[in-house]
Design a protein around this motif. Structure first.
Motif, PDB file in Angstrom:
ATOM      1  N   PHE A 312      48.308  25.791 -28.600  1.00  0.00           N
ATOM      2  CA  PHE A 312      47.205  25.535 -27.687  1.00  0.00           C
ATOM      3  C   PHE A 312      45.831  25.744 -28.330  1.00  0.00           C
ATOM      4  N   PRO A 313      45.481  24.942 -29.340  1.00  0.00           N
ATOM      5  CA  PRO A 313      44.162  25.072 -29.972  1.00  0.00           C
ATOM      6  C   PRO A 313      43.047  24.591 -29.049  1.00  0.00           C
ATOM      7  N   ARG A 314      42.071  25.433 -28.834  1.00  0.00           N
ATOM      8  CA  ARG A 314      40.911  25.054 -28.026  1.00  0.00           C
ATOM      9  C   ARG A 314      39.778  24.701 -28.991  1.00  0.00           C
ATOM     10  N   ASN A 315      38.787  25.560 -29.103  1.00  0.00           N
ATOM     11  CA  ASN A 315      37.711  25.260 -30.043  1.00  0.00           C
ATOM     12  C   ASN A 315      38.165  25.492 -31.479  1.00  0.00           C
ATOM     13  N   PHE A 316      37.460  24.834 -32.377  1.00  0.00           N
ATOM     14  CA  PHE A 316      37.661  25.052 -33.808  1.00  0.00           C
ATOM     15  C   PHE A 316      36.303  24.956 -34.469  1.00  0.00           C
ATOM     16  N   THR A 317      36.215  25.331 -35.724  1.00  0.00           N
ATOM     17  CA  THR A 317      34.932  25.285 -36.418  1.00  0.00           C
ATOM     18  C   THR A 317      35.144  24.927 -37.876  1.00  0.00           C
ATOM     19  N   ILE A 318      34.156  24.262 -38.454  1.00  0.00           N
ATOM     20  CA  ILE A 318      34.163  23.941 -39.878  1.00  0.00           C
ATOM     21  C   ILE A 318      33.108  24.810 -40.554  1.00  0.00           C
ATOM     22  N   HIS A 319      33.501  25.501 -41.619  1.00  0.00           N
ATOM     23  CA  HIS A 319      32.561  26.366 -42.339  1.00  0.00           C
ATOM     24  C   HIS A 319      31.385  25.528 -42.859  1.00  0.00           C
ATOM     25  N   PRO A 320      30.176  26.089 -42.894  1.00  0.00           N
ATOM     26  CA  PRO A 320      29.008  25.333 -43.370  1.00  0.00           C
ATOM     27  C   PRO A 320      29.194  24.701 -44.741  1.00  0.00           C
ATOM     28  N   SER A 321      30.034  25.293 -45.585  1.00  0.00           N
ATOM     29  CA  SER A 321      30.312  24.719 -46.901  1.00  0.00           C
ATOM     30  C   SER A 321      31.161  23.459 -46.805  1.00  0.00           C
ATOM     31  N   GLY A 322      31.827  23.270 -45.676  1.00  0.00           N
ATOM     32  CA  GLY A 322      32.732  22.149 -45.497  1.00  0.00           C
ATOM     33  C   GLY A 322      34.110  22.365 -46.066  1.00  0.00           C
ATOM     34  N   LYS A 323      34.344  23.524 -46.661  1.00  0.00           N
ATOM     35  CA  LYS A 323      35.607  23.752 -47.379  1.00  0.00           C
ATOM     36  C   LYS A 323      36.693  24.405 -46.536  1.00  0.00           C
ATOM     37  N   TRP A 324      36.341  24.822 -45.318  1.00  0.00           N
ATOM     38  CA  TRP A 324      37.314  25.508 -44.472  1.00  0.00           C
ATOM     39  C   TRP A 324      37.217  25.000 -43.035  1.00  0.00           C
TER      40      TRP A 324
END
Length: 366
Positions: A312-324
């Motif tokens: 049940f994934p709700r929000n997610f985020t991408i690290h500012p570097s774009g690598k994670w």
């Protein structure tokens, strides 16, 4: 072509104290019927994807947060029948949060909060009552009393989910001129002209992007230049791409690669930092979908579907570097840490997990 998904054993971890980079992760959770303390602060090591808990702050159902542009304050909803929003002061050296104040949000089940580009105005959306509010932000970071309430009305064809208006997001345009408000209940993204001097939304001159009936728009994101926007629809699982020309918006494309049996639970949407890729989370089959963006036309091409290897994934985020990329799995009580290929956009599960009860929202703070 779908990416190969490897089964992994979900394991939580806690790293020994060490000098990690200053980037920190704010984690909002649900506190009903679980062991969550509220909002958590983690150090995140952008070199190896490891994380360790720094602190936590008690809060009731802090299911969505916004960070002010200077990184001094965090604003959170308190999602309940008696909706409230809270302001927290962020101590960089200690990595801790302290409550500044709390205000009524004049509605039920607030689920989203955002800040305008000047940092002077806060917007919050109430899901159950179908309205949104505007609050001033004082120089000490505190939330002022409600300045404006905007009430939506209407319904959609899905009688179980669209019996009335359900505001799900308050997203400020990159140029700070318009507030976009996806409403799941009425199949519209309302567009309100915004005056940053007075903090008022112009409801008389408002416009709307209307998605196909029963789509249930949930979240929206725009490219930095404000030209192309992308809406994730919770009920249909579709992504609607739009183009903005001045004050006008037109639908470019609607794309849906979610199997019909999993419709009804799509959640979050984000662009990669270079805006070459678009990602969406889907709770029905616990996946992240990846799309390539044509920078000239704004149109999308489906690339892959990646399991979050959680539930049940709700929000997610991408690290500012774009690598994670980090995905919050509410029902498996963990956050999956993916290594992201910045060239292909594909994700690789690092098999590292952050163990947190009912994680919902992920935000970065320096």
């Amino acid at each position: 072509m779908k990416s190969i998904i490897l089964s992994v054993i979900c394991t939580s971890f806690m790293l020994p104290a060490q000098n990690l980079p200053a980037q920190r992760l704010i984690i909002g959770t649900y506190t009903n019927n679980n062991a969550s303390k509220g909002i958590y602060v983690y150090d995140f090591n952008a070199a190896n994807g490891e994380a360790r808990e720094i602190s936590s702050a008690k809060a009731g159902n802090p299911s969505y947060q916004a960070v002010d542009k200077k990184g001094n304050f965090i604003y959170s909803v308190n999602e309940s029948d008696e909706g409230k929003i809270s302001a927290f002061k962020y101590d960089r050296s200690a990595g801790s949060l302290s409550l500044v104040n709390q205000q009524s949000n004049n509605g039920s089940a607030p689920c989203y909060v955002s800040i305008d580009k000047t940092g002077k105005w806060l917007f919050a959306g109430n899901y159950s009552s179908g309205n949104l509010t505007v609050h001033p932000i004082a120089s000490n970071g505190s939330i002022g009393v409600i300045q404006q309430v905007v009430q939506h009305s209407g319904s959609g064809p899905n009688k179980g989910r669209q019996e009335s208006a359900h505001v799900h997001c308050t997203y400020m345009s990159p140029d700070n001129r318009f507030l976009y408000v996806p409403d799941l209940g009425i199949d519209k993204v309302m567009i309100y002209p915004f005056n940053a001097q007075t903090g008022r939304l112009d409801t008389v001159q408002s416009n709307a992007i209307t998605v196909p009936a029963g789509g249930g728009p949930r979240h929206i994101v725009f490219t930095k230049n404000g030209k192309f926007g992308y809406i994730v629809e919770e009920l249909s699982g579709a992504i609607t791409a739009v183009v903005r020309k001045g004050n006008q918006h037109a639908i470019l494309q609607q794309i849906n690669n979610l199997p019909a049996q999993y419709n009804g639970a799509s959640a979050d949407i984000h662009l990669s930092p270079d805006e070459h890729f678009l990602y969406t989370s889907h709770r029905g089959n616990s996946t992240i979908q990846i799309h390539k963006i044509d920078s000239q036309t704004g149109r999308l091409s489906f690339i892959a579907e990646q399991s979050t290897n959680g539930n049940f994934p709700r929000n997610f985020t991408i690290h500012p570097s774009g690598k994670w990329l980090l995905a919050a799995n509410q029902k498996s009580n963990d956050i999956t840490i993916f290594k992201r290929n910045v060239q292909t956009g594909l994700l690789t599960d690092t098999q590292q997990r952050i163990s947190v009860p009912a994680p919902v929202c992920l935000q970065w703070i320096n």
